[in-house]
Design an enzyme around this catalytic site. Sequence first.
Site, PDB file in Angstrom:
ATOM      1  N   HIS A 106      -4.905 -14.322  -1.432  1.00 40.18           N
ATOM      2  CA  HIS A 106      -4.856 -14.278  -2.888  1.00 40.18           C
ATOM      3  C   HIS A 106      -3.670 -13.446  -3.366  1.00 40.18           C
ATOM      4  CE1 HIS A 106      -6.351 -13.984  -7.057  1.00 40.18           C
ATOM      5  NE2 HIS A 106      -5.960 -12.720  -6.980  1.00 40.18           N
ATOM      6  N   GLU A 107      -3.463 -12.295  -2.744  1.00 40.44           N
ATOM      7  CA  GLU A 107      -2.324 -11.456  -3.127  1.00 40.44           C
ATOM      8  C   GLU A 107      -1.012 -12.134  -2.768  1.00 40.44           C
ATOM      9  OE1 GLU A 107      -2.889  -9.126  -5.078  1.00 40.44           O
ATOM     10  OE2 GLU A 107      -5.061  -9.170  -4.761  1.00 40.44           O
ATOM     11  N   HIS A 110       0.081 -14.265  -5.545  1.00 39.56           N
ATOM     12  CA  HIS A 110       0.848 -13.585  -6.591  1.00 39.56           C
ATOM     13  C   HIS A 110       2.312 -13.437  -6.192  1.00 39.56           C
ATOM     14  CE1 HIS A 110      -2.493 -12.834  -9.160  1.00 39.56           C
ATOM     15  NE2 HIS A 110      -3.123 -12.031  -8.326  1.00 39.56           N
TER      16      HIS A 110
END
Length: 240
Positions: A106-107, A110
């Site tokens: 998920h990071e 980003h």
Amino acid sequence: MPYYYGYRYYFDPTWILILVGMVICLIAQARVKGSFSKYSKVMSRTGMTGAEAARRLLDSQGIYGVQILRVAGSLTDHYDPRNKTLKLSDSVYGSRSVAAIGVAAHECGHAIQDEVGYSPLRLRTAFVPVANFGSGISMILIVAGLIFGARSGSYSILVNLGIFCFSLAVLFQLITLPVEFNASSRALTLLRDTGILYGDEVGQTRKVLSAAALTYVAGALSSMLQLLRLIILFGGRNRD
């Protein structure tokens, strides 16, 4: 019988909005902690750690300039676009669970958003100082407005300015929602395409990320309810 901004003392029905917001946030937090705890016990078949998975995902997208660091705490993971660092918590960095890999991915989502110039992420990053300022000064302005308003017999413009500043913080949380959902979508697609996770593991990770996404939704709803309460109590009308 004395009144307080149109309501009798000790009977302010708008407190219900605050309580509802608190309950929503508590439920969301409990769900994400429960989901992460459950799937932290499920080890991935590849045996990769969160940090190793993050590195492979970034490399697969040609992103070599992002440094992966370890930070203290649990679920304190985040990507900092200012210095291109991806920071993974103790519970994610060295863990080989599907939950840890999902959070790390998920990071990475980003970081990929930053690399490709994803517009909502750019908007959120630019809006951070505005939101921080609005959140920090809103209640100061409202209290100051009430004090001056009590002396003059009417509300001060400071109250409405305070509500406006608080609305900036709420707007920031709304801008955050598509950024977080998109990062999770990118993460799940990459985990499947790169073979870091297999079939049922992707589904388990989706549950973790979906629960995490709900915390952002809950936070936005809670802030909107607080803003609604401020508008009901002070919303631009002078009261005797």
